[in-house]
Write an enzyme that holds these catalytic residues in place. Structure first.
Site, short mmCIF file in Angstrom:
data_model
loop_
_atom_site.label_atom_id
_atom_site.label_comp_id
_atom_site.label_asym_id
_atom_site.label_seq_id
_atom_site.Cartn_x
_atom_site.Cartn_y
_atom_site.Cartn_z
CB SER A 226 42.75 36.01 42.57
OG SER A 226 42.36 35.03 41.60
CE1 TYR B 207 39.94 39.76 40.02
CE2 TYR B 207 40.94 37.80 39.06
CZ TYR B 207 40.26 38.41 40.09
OH TYR B 207 39.90 37.69 41.19
#
Length: 267
Positions: free
Chosen positions: A153, A167
């Site tokens: 990401s 995350y």
């Protein structure tokens, strides 16, 4: 140059984790359009996998097989590898896409929110690649290497405005794990790379899914990602065209990381 040979995936066998929806499904669609002989998809929810398989096979008959499994444990990773070994003698492409996210304020961020995200986003790609090493080696040759593509990401490359501690950490970790795996597995004719997606419609990115027009205003190209954007990057890395790209990460984000002048100046 023969572009069909360069970018085609004719006859290749792929596994896409988290392939039943979102970014995973975009990649599956691209692989099928590029000619993959068979694409296996895995996800934790059986009904979700079955629905995706039915949908894909309505357009690409007999090309998609579902293998429901929970990849948050090493046992789950090894179980998926055994299922695949019972069906195939080789695996040309592995896409480690299954992921999880957790957002909560710093003061109350729980251990469960740390462990769940790190297990599925970092531990799972490593141990699944390890478990499938034999099938990947069986597929890879100097002229036609096997491919492992880790889905990270842009949150592993820059901060987002939310308190997604595990995350952020996990997505930074997978990008460096990609480099480490690439350095080891290249000797086995297995090329490891990564994709760092930006804003794409998915259940994990509800902002892009539900407020795409508003999100687009903060992106240099002024739109969120389309399925073709993600599929194109994955096909490039999975195909002969990407054989000389080793250990690197492609940001597919419309310029958020490298084209955002304000972010660059602030940095």
């Amino acid at each position: 140059m023969n572009l069909t040979d360069m970018f085609g995936l004719d006859g290749r066998i792929a596994l896409v984790t988290g392939g039943s929806r979102g970014i995973g499904a975009m990649i599956v669609e691209g692989f099928l359009a590029a000619g993959c002989a068979c694409v296996y998809i895995s996800a934790r929810k059986t009904a979700q996998v079955e629905a995706a398989v039915e949908d894909f096979n309505s357009r690409y008959p007999g090309k998609v097989v579902g293998l429901p499994v929970d990849l948050s444990t090493v046992e789950g990773c090894r179980g998926l590898a055994k299922e695949l070994e019972a069906r195939e003698e080789r695996l040309d492409i592995l896409v480690n896409n299954a992921g999880a996210a957790w957002g909560e304020p710093f003061e109350g961020f729980p251990e469960a929110g740390w462990d769940k995200v790190m297990d599925i986003n970092v531990k799972s790609p490593f141990f699944l690649t390890q478990a499938l090493h034999g099938l990947l080696k069986a597929a890879g040759t100097a002229d036609r290497p096997a491919k492992v593509i880790n889905i990270g990401s842009i949150d592993g490359m820059r901060l987002n405005p939310w308190e997604t501690y595990s995350y952020h950490a996990s997505k930074a970790a997978i990008l460096y794990l990609t480099k480490r795996l690439a350095a080891r597995l290249v000797q086995d004719h297995i090329i490891v790379t990564a994709i760092a997606p930006g804003a794409f419609q998915s259940d994990m990115n509800k902002a892009a899914r539900d407020h795409g027009d508003a999100v687009a205003q903060s992106i240099p190209v002024k739109r969120i990602g389309a399925p073709e954007d993600m599929a194109g990057a994955a096909i490039f890395l999975a195909s002969k065209a990407g054989d000389y790209v080793v250990g690197d990460t492609i940001a597919v984000d419309g310029g958020l990381v490298h084209g955002d002048l304000k972010t660059s100046i602030d940095a």
